[in-house]
Design a protein around this motif. Sequence first.
Motif, PDB file in Angstrom:
ATOM      1  N   ARG A 149      11.163 113.687  38.610  1.00  0.00           N
ATOM      2  CA  ARG A 149      12.103 113.267  37.950  1.00  0.00           C
ATOM      3  C   ARG A 149      12.873 112.086  38.734  1.00  0.00           C
ATOM      4  NH1 ARG A 149      15.521 116.723  34.262  1.00  0.00           N
ATOM      5  NH2 ARG A 149      13.882 117.420  32.862  1.00  0.00           N
ATOM      6  N   PRO A 150      12.990 110.929  38.115  1.00  0.00           N
ATOM      7  CA  PRO A 150      13.785 109.983  38.698  1.00  0.00           C
ATOM      8  C   PRO A 150      15.018 110.054  39.557  1.00  0.00           C
ATOM      9  CG  PRO A 150      12.642 108.944  36.856  1.00  0.00           C
ATOM     10  CD  PRO A 150      12.581 110.421  36.726  1.00  0.00           C
ATOM     11  N   ALA A 151      15.862 110.822  38.993  1.00  0.00           N
ATOM     12  CA  ALA A 151      17.251 111.125  39.768  1.00  0.00           C
ATOM     13  C   ALA A 151      16.881 111.908  40.772  1.00  0.00           C
ATOM     14  CB  ALA A 151      18.067 111.902  38.760  1.00  0.00           C
ATOM     15  N   ARG A 152      16.068 112.799  40.731  1.00  0.00           N
ATOM     16  CA  ARG A 152      15.687 113.662  41.854  1.00  0.00           C
ATOM     17  C   ARG A 152      15.330 112.760  43.096  1.00  0.00           C
ATOM     18  NH1 ARG A 152      18.114 116.752  44.454  1.00  0.00           N
ATOM     19  NH2 ARG A 152      16.223 117.385  45.338  1.00  0.00           N
ATOM     20  N   ALA A 200      15.425 109.770  43.401  1.00  0.00           N
ATOM     21  CA  ALA A 200      16.594 108.721  44.067  1.00  0.00           C
ATOM     22  C   ALA A 200      17.382 109.782  45.036  1.00  0.00           C
ATOM     23  CB  ALA A 200      17.543 108.380  42.984  1.00  0.00           C
ATOM     24  N   THR A 221      20.166 104.756  45.155  1.00  0.00           N
ATOM     25  CA  THR A 221      20.685 104.627  43.531  1.00  0.00           C
ATOM     26  C   THR A 221      19.617 104.986  42.653  1.00  0.00           C
ATOM     27  OG1 THR A 221      20.469 102.167  43.204  1.00  0.00           O
ATOM     28  CG2 THR A 221      22.791 103.173  44.606  1.00  0.00           C
ATOM     29  N   ARG A 222      20.201 105.390  41.571  1.00  0.00           N
ATOM     30  CA  ARG A 222      19.337 105.717  40.376  1.00  0.00           C
ATOM     31  C   ARG A 222      18.837 104.211  39.829  1.00  0.00           C
ATOM     32  NH1 ARG A 222      21.638 110.339  36.536  1.00  0.00           N
ATOM     33  NH2 ARG A 222      21.795 111.981  38.320  1.00  0.00           N
ATOM     34  N   GLN A 223      19.615 103.185  40.036  1.00  0.00           N
ATOM     35  CA  GLN A 223      19.312 101.812  39.544  1.00  0.00           C
ATOM     36  C   GLN A 223      18.164 101.408  40.630  1.00  0.00           C
ATOM     37  OE1 GLN A 223      22.244  98.973  39.710  1.00  0.00           O
ATOM     38  NE2 GLN A 223      21.072  97.363  39.004  1.00  0.00           N
ATOM     39  N   MET A 259      16.182 103.287  42.245  1.00  0.00           N
ATOM     40  CA  MET A 259      14.972 103.938  42.182  1.00  0.00           C
ATOM     41  C   MET A 259      14.105 103.470  40.722  1.00  0.00           C
ATOM     42  SD  MET A 259      12.508 106.163  42.684  1.00  0.00           S
ATOM     43  CE  MET A 259      13.383 107.020  44.016  1.00  0.00           C
ATOM     44  N   SER A 260      14.965 103.142  39.576  1.00  0.00           N
ATOM     45  CA  SER A 260      14.399 102.439  38.526  1.00  0.00           C
ATOM     46  C   SER A 260      13.355 101.317  38.676  1.00  0.00           C
ATOM     47  CB  SER A 260      15.546 102.298  37.355  1.00  0.00           C
ATOM     48  OG  SER A 260      15.972 103.417  36.845  1.00  0.00           O
TER      49      SER A 260
END
Length: 152
Positions: free
Chosen positions: A54-57, A59, A65-67, A69-70
């Motif tokens: 999961r991208p949030a995890r 990050a 930040t999630r951004q 990581m994206s």
Amino acid sequence: MKPARSYPMTMIHLLRAVYWYDEALQSNLRRDGWPTPTRTQSMLFANIAMGETRPARLAANLGITRQSMSQLIATMVERNILVAEPDPHDRRAQKITFHPDSAPLRHAAEMVMTGLHEHLGTRLGEDRLSALDDAISMDWGPIPDLRPLERK
């Protein structure tokens, strides 16, 4: 002379070991002609190899930040290193996995990691390396809620 300290150095030693491993991995991959990942990319790949998708995890684990990581994931998707697809358990989320085209790079990294382990077995001794592996692979339990230290 060692500097005086008033706290255990376990975290510092673990962090130094992670840096040593990552620098050795990058150096050996570069020597063999592979594109060298940044430390952040290397830590991303390690997290995915450990099963985090999961991208949030990802990050949170990397402290970015999630951004960011994206953006990092998008770059790795463009290079056919990662795949981002809808998570079958939560359509709002993405699942990040390795792209099949990245198999040769991952195999090269695995060979380096195996070589590093063998090198450490020689350098530290098999018994010490085995004890280290045992200690750091144990379940350390839930994150403790430590009482604040009283100030003197």
